[in-house]
Design a protein around this motif. Sequence first.
Motif, short mmCIF file in Angstrom:
data_model
loop_
_atom_site.label_atom_id
_atom_site.label_comp_id
_atom_site.label_asym_id
_atom_site.label_seq_id
_atom_site.Cartn_x
_atom_site.Cartn_y
_atom_site.Cartn_z
N THR A 285 6.32 -6.76 9.46
CA THR A 285 7.31 -5.84 9.34
C THR A 285 7.44 -5.05 7.91
OG1 THR A 285 8.86 -7.23 10.54
CG2 THR A 285 10.05 -5.55 8.96
N PHE A 286 7.32 -5.87 7.03
CA PHE A 286 7.18 -5.40 5.50
C PHE A 286 5.88 -4.37 5.52
CE2 PHE A 286 5.13 -5.55 1.42
CZ PHE A 286 5.92 -4.87 0.67
N LEU A 287 4.81 -4.88 6.03
CA LEU A 287 3.56 -3.81 5.87
C LEU A 287 3.89 -2.56 6.84
CD1 LEU A 287 0.68 -6.52 6.40
CD2 LEU A 287 1.32 -5.13 4.39
N SER B 88 6.54 -1.12 6.91
CA SER B 88 7.52 -0.28 6.26
C SER B 88 6.67 0.42 5.34
CB SER B 88 8.52 -1.30 5.67
OG SER B 88 8.09 -2.08 4.53
N GLU B 89 5.42 -0.04 4.89
CA GLU B 89 4.54 0.28 3.76
C GLU B 89 3.56 1.34 4.42
OE1 GLU B 89 3.53 -2.38 0.72
OE2 GLU B 89 5.32 -1.88 -0.26
N PHE B 90 3.73 1.27 5.59
CA PHE B 90 2.52 2.17 6.42
C PHE B 90 0.94 1.30 6.13
CE2 PHE B 90 6.00 5.00 5.36
CZ PHE B 90 6.25 5.64 6.76
N SER B 91 1.12 0.22 6.12
CA SER B 91 -0.29 -0.62 5.81
C SER B 91 -0.47 -1.71 7.06
CB SER B 91 -0.42 -1.09 4.56
OG SER B 91 0.41 -2.06 4.05
N GLU B 92 0.07 -1.73 7.95
CA GLU B 92 0.25 -2.86 9.02
C GLU B 92 -1.29 -2.84 9.50
OE1 GLU B 92 1.83 0.60 11.64
OE2 GLU B 92 1.97 -0.06 9.56
N GLU B 93 -2.11 -1.89 9.46
CA GLU B 93 -3.52 -1.96 9.91
C GLU B 93 -4.17 -3.13 9.18
OE1 GLU B 93 -3.70 0.64 6.38
OE2 GLU B 93 -2.42 0.68 8.14
N ASN B 94 -3.75 -3.51 8.03
CA ASN B 94 -4.48 -4.43 7.55
C ASN B 94 -4.55 -5.92 8.14
OD1 ASN B 94 -5.59 -2.76 5.52
ND2 ASN B 94 -3.89 -3.09 4.48
N MET C 156 -4.73 -7.53 0.68
CA MET C 156 -3.57 -8.10 0.81
C MET C 156 -2.86 -9.16 0.00
SD MET C 156 -3.06 -7.99 5.25
CE MET C 156 -4.39 -9.38 5.16
N ALA C 157 -3.77 -10.02 -0.41
CA ALA C 157 -3.47 -11.04 -1.21
C ALA C 157 -3.11 -10.48 -2.56
CB ALA C 157 -4.62 -12.12 -1.40
N LYS C 158 -4.00 -9.48 -3.16
CA LYS C 158 -3.70 -8.89 -4.61
C LYS C 158 -2.59 -7.94 -4.54
CE LYS C 158 -8.42 -9.45 -6.17
NZ LYS C 158 -9.83 -8.74 -6.59
N ASP C 159 -2.28 -7.30 -3.50
CA ASP C 159 -1.59 -6.20 -3.77
C ASP C 159 -0.14 -6.22 -2.53
OD1 ASP C 159 -0.78 -3.31 -4.12
OD2 ASP C 159 -1.61 -2.80 -2.29
N SER C 160 -0.56 -6.28 -1.42
CA SER C 160 0.75 -6.27 -0.43
C SER C 160 1.30 -7.75 -0.49
CB SER C 160 0.20 -6.09 1.22
OG SER C 160 -0.51 -5.22 1.00
#
Length: 160
Positions: free
Chosen positions: A45-47, A49-55, A127-131
Amino acid sequence: MAWSESVDTVLSNKVCTHINCTGLSVFLHPLSDAFPPEGLAAFRTFLKSEFSEENVEFWLACEDFKKTKSSTKIALKAQKIYSDFIQADAPKEINIDFHTKNDISQSISEPTLRCFDAAQSSVYCLMAKDSFPRFLRSEVYKELVKKHQDRNQKRWLPFL
């Protein structure tokens, strides 16, 4: 280790030093005892909201792909992952370096269960370093922690 105790472990582990960021790996494996099953859903859900759920979608697709036994299904699933996430202008194109993308493009005609490993590792570390650190500071995460703490308190103090 109780879920609430493992939050401190997650918060102190903000750097992906290899491919093993404890906090993120626990969230991506919802069967873990350290976090409730809704942890992955909250992260997704968080990803979104940040338009990065593809990761996370790519990472999960790769995990599913690695479990494939049939060579026919390997080829079909590999092509699906490639067309969804890797190829230029893919609907859920992930951000990976040219060499990784090129290596996958060259091997996609005869895919192996490891053909997406480099891309998956790259996305995981991103994802680990940023998201994930941003997720841990988000309202979505804070609500998840509060909900879990409230549930635990009611379980141990049924008279409340």
